[in-house]
Write a protein that holds these residues in place. Sequence first.
Motif, PDB file in Angstrom:
ATOM      1  N   ALA A  67     -14.746   5.475   8.035  1.00 21.16           N
ATOM      2  CA  ALA A  67     -16.149   5.576   8.005  1.00 21.16           C
ATOM      3  C   ALA A  67     -16.882   4.470   7.442  1.00 21.16           C
ATOM      4  O   ALA A  67     -16.103   3.594   6.859  1.00 21.16           O
ATOM      5  N   ARG A  68     -17.821   4.389   8.007  1.00 16.07           N
ATOM      6  CA  ARG A  68     -18.731   3.164   7.660  1.00 16.07           C
ATOM      7  C   ARG A  68     -19.712   3.361   6.460  1.00 16.07           C
ATOM      8  O   ARG A  68     -20.552   4.152   6.531  1.00 16.07           O
ATOM      9  N   PHE A  69     -18.954   2.502   5.318  1.00 17.60           N
ATOM     10  CA  PHE A  69     -20.015   2.577   4.323  1.00 17.60           C
ATOM     11  C   PHE A  69     -20.814   1.314   4.286  1.00 17.60           C
ATOM     12  O   PHE A  69     -20.252   0.347   3.851  1.00 17.60           O
ATOM     13  N   GLY A  70     -21.992   1.591   4.090  1.00 20.63           N
ATOM     14  CA  GLY A  70     -22.941   0.268   4.527  1.00 20.63           C
ATOM     15  C   GLY A  70     -22.799  -0.321   5.815  1.00 20.63           C
ATOM     16  O   GLY A  70     -22.982   0.409   6.831  1.00 20.63           O
ATOM     17  N   ARG A  71     -22.256  -1.491   5.627  1.00 23.63           N
ATOM     18  CA  ARG A  71     -21.965  -2.371   7.009  1.00 23.63           C
ATOM     19  C   ARG A  71     -20.375  -2.574   7.170  1.00 23.63           C
ATOM     20  O   ARG A  71     -20.048  -3.290   8.195  1.00 23.63           O
ATOM     21  N   GLN A  72     -19.585  -1.853   6.461  1.00 25.26           N
ATOM     22  CA  GLN A  72     -18.227  -2.244   6.562  1.00 25.26           C
ATOM     23  C   GLN A  72     -17.387  -0.749   6.928  1.00 25.26           C
ATOM     24  O   GLN A  72     -17.769   0.354   6.333  1.00 25.26           O
ATOM     25  N   ASP A  73     -16.184  -0.903   7.738  1.00 29.59           N
ATOM     26  CA  ASP A  73     -15.567   0.312   7.787  1.00 29.59           C
ATOM     27  C   ASP A  73     -14.206   0.376   6.825  1.00 29.59           C
ATOM     28  O   ASP A  73     -13.610  -0.614   6.523  1.00 29.59           O
ATOM     29  N   TRP A  74     -14.379   1.546   6.305  1.00 32.36           N
ATOM     30  CA  TRP A  74     -13.372   1.705   5.202  1.00 32.36           C
ATOM     31  C   TRP A  74     -12.586   2.944   5.612  1.00 32.36           C
ATOM     32  O   TRP A  74     -12.890   3.679   6.562  1.00 32.36           O
ATOM     33  N   ILE A  75     -11.165   2.846   5.377  1.00 24.67           N
ATOM     34  CA  ILE A  75     -10.243   3.743   5.617  1.00 24.67           C
ATOM     35  C   ILE A  75     -10.206   4.895   4.465  1.00 24.67           C
ATOM     36  O   ILE A  75     -10.042   4.408   3.200  1.00 24.67           O
ATOM     37  N   VAL A  76     -10.285   6.157   4.933  1.00 23.79           N
ATOM     38  CA  VAL A  76     -10.001   7.324   3.930  1.00 23.79           C
ATOM     39  C   VAL A  76      -8.866   8.001   4.377  1.00 23.79           C
ATOM     40  O   VAL A  76      -8.556   8.267   5.310  1.00 23.79           O
ATOM     41  N   LEU A  77      -7.959   8.008   3.093  1.00 23.22           N
ATOM     42  CA  LEU A  77      -6.749   8.824   3.143  1.00 23.22           C
ATOM     43  C   LEU A  77      -6.942  10.349   2.524  1.00 23.22           C
ATOM     44  O   LEU A  77      -7.128  10.325   1.560  1.00 23.22           O
ATOM     45  N   ASN A  78      -6.917  11.197   3.478  1.00 23.86           N
ATOM     46  CA  ASN A  78      -7.458  12.531   3.301  1.00 23.86           C
ATOM     47  C   ASN A  78      -6.529  13.425   2.724  1.00 23.86           C
ATOM     48  O   ASN A  78      -6.690  14.763   2.670  1.00 23.86           O
ATOM     49  N   ASP A  79      -5.191  13.307   2.481  1.00 20.58           N
ATOM     50  CA  ASP A  79      -4.174  14.030   2.398  1.00 20.58           C
ATOM     51  C   ASP A  79      -2.968  13.459   1.407  1.00 20.58           C
ATOM     52  O   ASP A  79      -2.899  12.610   1.396  1.00 20.58           O
ATOM     53  N   TYR A  80      -2.202  14.314   0.953  1.00 15.72           N
ATOM     54  CA  TYR A  80      -1.141  13.733   0.389  1.00 15.72           C
ATOM     55  C   TYR A  80      -0.056  13.017   0.915  1.00 15.72           C
ATOM     56  O   TYR A  80       0.133  12.008   0.883  1.00 15.72           O
ATOM     57  N   GLN A  85       2.288   7.707   2.478  1.00 15.64           N
ATOM     58  CA  GLN A  85       2.665   6.865   3.488  1.00 15.64           C
ATOM     59  C   GLN A  85       2.163   5.236   3.342  1.00 15.64           C
ATOM     60  O   GLN A  85       2.806   4.379   3.329  1.00 15.64           O
ATOM     61  N   ALA A  86       0.928   5.566   3.137  1.00 18.19           N
ATOM     62  CA  ALA A  86       0.075   4.235   2.885  1.00 18.19           C
ATOM     63  C   ALA A  86       0.339   3.396   1.337  1.00 18.19           C
ATOM     64  O   ALA A  86       1.009   2.129   1.554  1.00 18.19           O
ATOM     65  N   LEU A  87       0.141   4.181   0.136  1.00 15.43           N
ATOM     66  CA  LEU A  87       0.115   3.661  -0.986  1.00 15.43           C
ATOM     67  C   LEU A  87       1.754   3.595  -1.601  1.00 15.43           C
ATOM     68  O   LEU A  87       1.805   2.714  -2.505  1.00 15.43           O
ATOM     69  N   VAL A  88       2.536   4.374  -1.020  1.00 17.52           N
ATOM     70  CA  VAL A  88       3.866   4.263  -1.636  1.00 17.52           C
ATOM     71  C   VAL A  88       4.971   3.497  -0.522  1.00 17.52           C
ATOM     72  O   VAL A  88       5.302   2.547  -0.790  1.00 17.52           O
ATOM     73  N   ARG A  89       5.039   4.250   0.594  1.00 14.65           N
ATOM     74  CA  ARG A  89       6.046   3.581   1.493  1.00 14.65           C
ATOM     75  C   ARG A  89       5.528   2.170   2.097  1.00 14.65           C
ATOM     76  O   ARG A  89       6.335   1.297   2.279  1.00 14.65           O
ATOM     77  N   GLU A  90       4.170   2.110   2.330  1.00 16.33           N
ATOM     78  CA  GLU A  90       3.733   0.882   2.743  1.00 16.33           C
ATOM     79  C   GLU A  90       2.950   0.059   1.474  1.00 16.33           C
ATOM     80  O   GLU A  90       2.080  -0.520   1.634  1.00 16.33           O
ATOM     81  N   GLY A  91       3.350   0.235   0.293  1.00 16.69           N
ATOM     82  CA  GLY A  91       2.673  -0.027  -0.863  1.00 16.69           C
ATOM     83  C   GLY A  91       2.419  -1.501  -0.878  1.00 16.69           C
ATOM     84  O   GLY A  91       1.365  -1.874  -1.423  1.00 16.69           O
ATOM     85  N   GLU A  92       3.161  -2.370  -0.500  1.00 21.03           N
ATOM     86  CA  GLU A  92       3.019  -3.923  -0.479  1.00 21.03           C
ATOM     87  C   GLU A  92       1.938  -4.416   0.465  1.00 21.03           C
ATOM     88  O   GLU A  92       1.120  -5.177   0.203  1.00 21.03           O
ATOM     89  N   SER A  93       1.673  -3.663   1.495  1.00 15.43           N
ATOM     90  CA  SER A  93       0.524  -3.828   2.393  1.00 15.43           C
ATOM     91  C   SER A  93      -0.829  -3.082   1.704  1.00 15.43           C
ATOM     92  O   SER A  93      -1.994  -3.674   2.330  1.00 15.43           O
ATOM     93  N   PHE A  94      -0.717  -1.988   1.097  1.00 18.40           N
ATOM     94  CA  PHE A  94      -1.970  -1.300   0.926  1.00 18.40           C
ATOM     95  C   PHE A  94      -2.272  -1.596  -0.547  1.00 18.40           C
ATOM     96  O   PHE A  94      -3.261  -0.740  -1.155  1.00 18.40           O
ATOM     97  N   SER A  95      -1.953  -2.651  -1.424  1.00 18.01           N
ATOM     98  CA  SER A  95      -2.014  -2.669  -2.904  1.00 18.01           C
ATOM     99  C   SER A  95      -3.187  -3.731  -3.304  1.00 18.01           C
ATOM    100  O   SER A  95      -3.257  -3.858  -4.532  1.00 18.01           O
ATOM    101  N   GLY A  96      -3.693  -4.264  -2.219  1.00 16.01           N
ATOM    102  CA  GLY A  96      -4.835  -5.337  -2.648  1.00 16.01           C
ATOM    103  C   GLY A  96      -5.946  -4.812  -3.161  1.00 16.01           C
ATOM    104  O   GLY A  96      -6.282  -3.514  -3.240  1.00 16.01           O
TER     105      GLY A  96
END
Length: 491
Positions: A67-80, A85-96
């Motif tokens: 979704a474009r918030f202002g002028r940037q595209d953000w990713i929204v994770l909409n279910d458990y 998948q993103a914050l736990v299994r790929e936590g090293e990549s998604f923790s910035g």
Amino acid sequence: MIDCCNLTSLSVCVAVVLGIYYWYRRPSKFPPGPRGLPLVGIIPFLGSYPERTVAKWKRIYGSIMSARFGRQDWIVLNDYEAIQQALVREGESFSGRPSIPLFEDLASGHGLALLDYGKSWKLQRKFGLMTLRGFGMGKKGMEERVLEEAAFMNEEIRKQNGKPFSINRTVANTVSNVICGVVFGRRFDYGDPWFTGLLQELDKWFNNPKKTVMFSLLAFMPWLQYVPPGSGMVRELRHDVNYLIDEFEKEVKQHETTFQKDEMRDFIDAFLDEMHKKKDTFTMLQLLHYIRDLFEAGTETTSSTLRWTLLCLIHYSETQNKLYKEIITVLGEDGKPSMSMKDNMPYTYAFIQEVQRFRTLAPFSLPHCTSNDVEVEGFKIPKGTTVVPNIWAVHNDPNLWDEPEKFKPERHLDADGHFVKSNYVIPFSVGPRHCLGEQLAKIELFFFLISMVQCFEFLPEDNILPEIEKGANGTVFTPLEYKIVAKERQF
């Protein structure tokens, strides 16, 4: 020769076409989602509760959407599953943490909450966990500290003599004193001017609906800080943050004059000890912003959850009766609770878990950022992309919860009446960046709830139920101010 007017018109048309192209283009295999309007993106369509609006879009774009918030595209994770998948299994990549000017202005690249993921953050996180545990967080000593503060809280409530009052300040004082004991090594009287001044600053920025909305807009659209009323709010915010930092510095200076290496009194002493060892990233500025993070998070999140808890008590009086019956059966009139009582107090645990699900305190948590190019469920997400987990969507997912819009503590009990801890209630988020103070918050919520219900029956003012659906919605979702009656129980 081409007519000048025609050339100008052609140039305008080309500029418009290029502008539209650049606005709607997206990286290859990027998650689908709405782009909204130029400059503002989807902001005008979000309403007062963006997490609820975006959750509805899952039906169109899927559980991982952009979704474009202002002028940037953000990713929204909409279910458990997407969040796991993103914050736990790929936590090293998604923790910035993303580069949001407002956040950088507030933290100056220091503290913990907004510090980017990497070596410095890991070092500070490890220090924080070890130090907080060393001063009682999650241990018996912390239980005793919370129980002591609960007695002060009940005395303040008792002073109201059964008349309607706003419990905001009392709850904030109570909760804040617990983290103050850990950080500063002492508690403060509820009327202490220094203490009161700090809490007033927090109340302004977390519980004023107009300010929380503008704060969110500034995060989504940084350019608003250069035009009124955004520019004025940023100046005020800078002033207030500097005020907090200056006051914390005075406290640190006092600690420095009485510091003794062989007698660690609190978090500040432990950090000063690391500074004396000249360890990387252990600087005065880092300490001051670390204190600010602990003070703000350790005060506002739990105190707001307790205010939601009290609202649920008066809105659903039958649950208050069940709580009281369980408390008296297990503890009697003046018995003391313990975190080891989970098996004996299942309804109390179920009630707290349902409050955290029913009124999600941090609907979008804090924004994350990808630290490298990463692929999730077939989507390619470039390095530096802002990612937000929609915690509210998980807590209100009809695939996980029967009638999620209703408050039902019983949903967390099994057929035999035992408490069932749910993996789908994630108020502290998940993954490497889950809340540092999770264990402390659990102790506080359990002990303060039991202590209040053991001593008082809570009722609405004039039998009129205050608002429970709406709130001040920014970084956290806090209740609107309300008055309550605390009727002391007669034994």
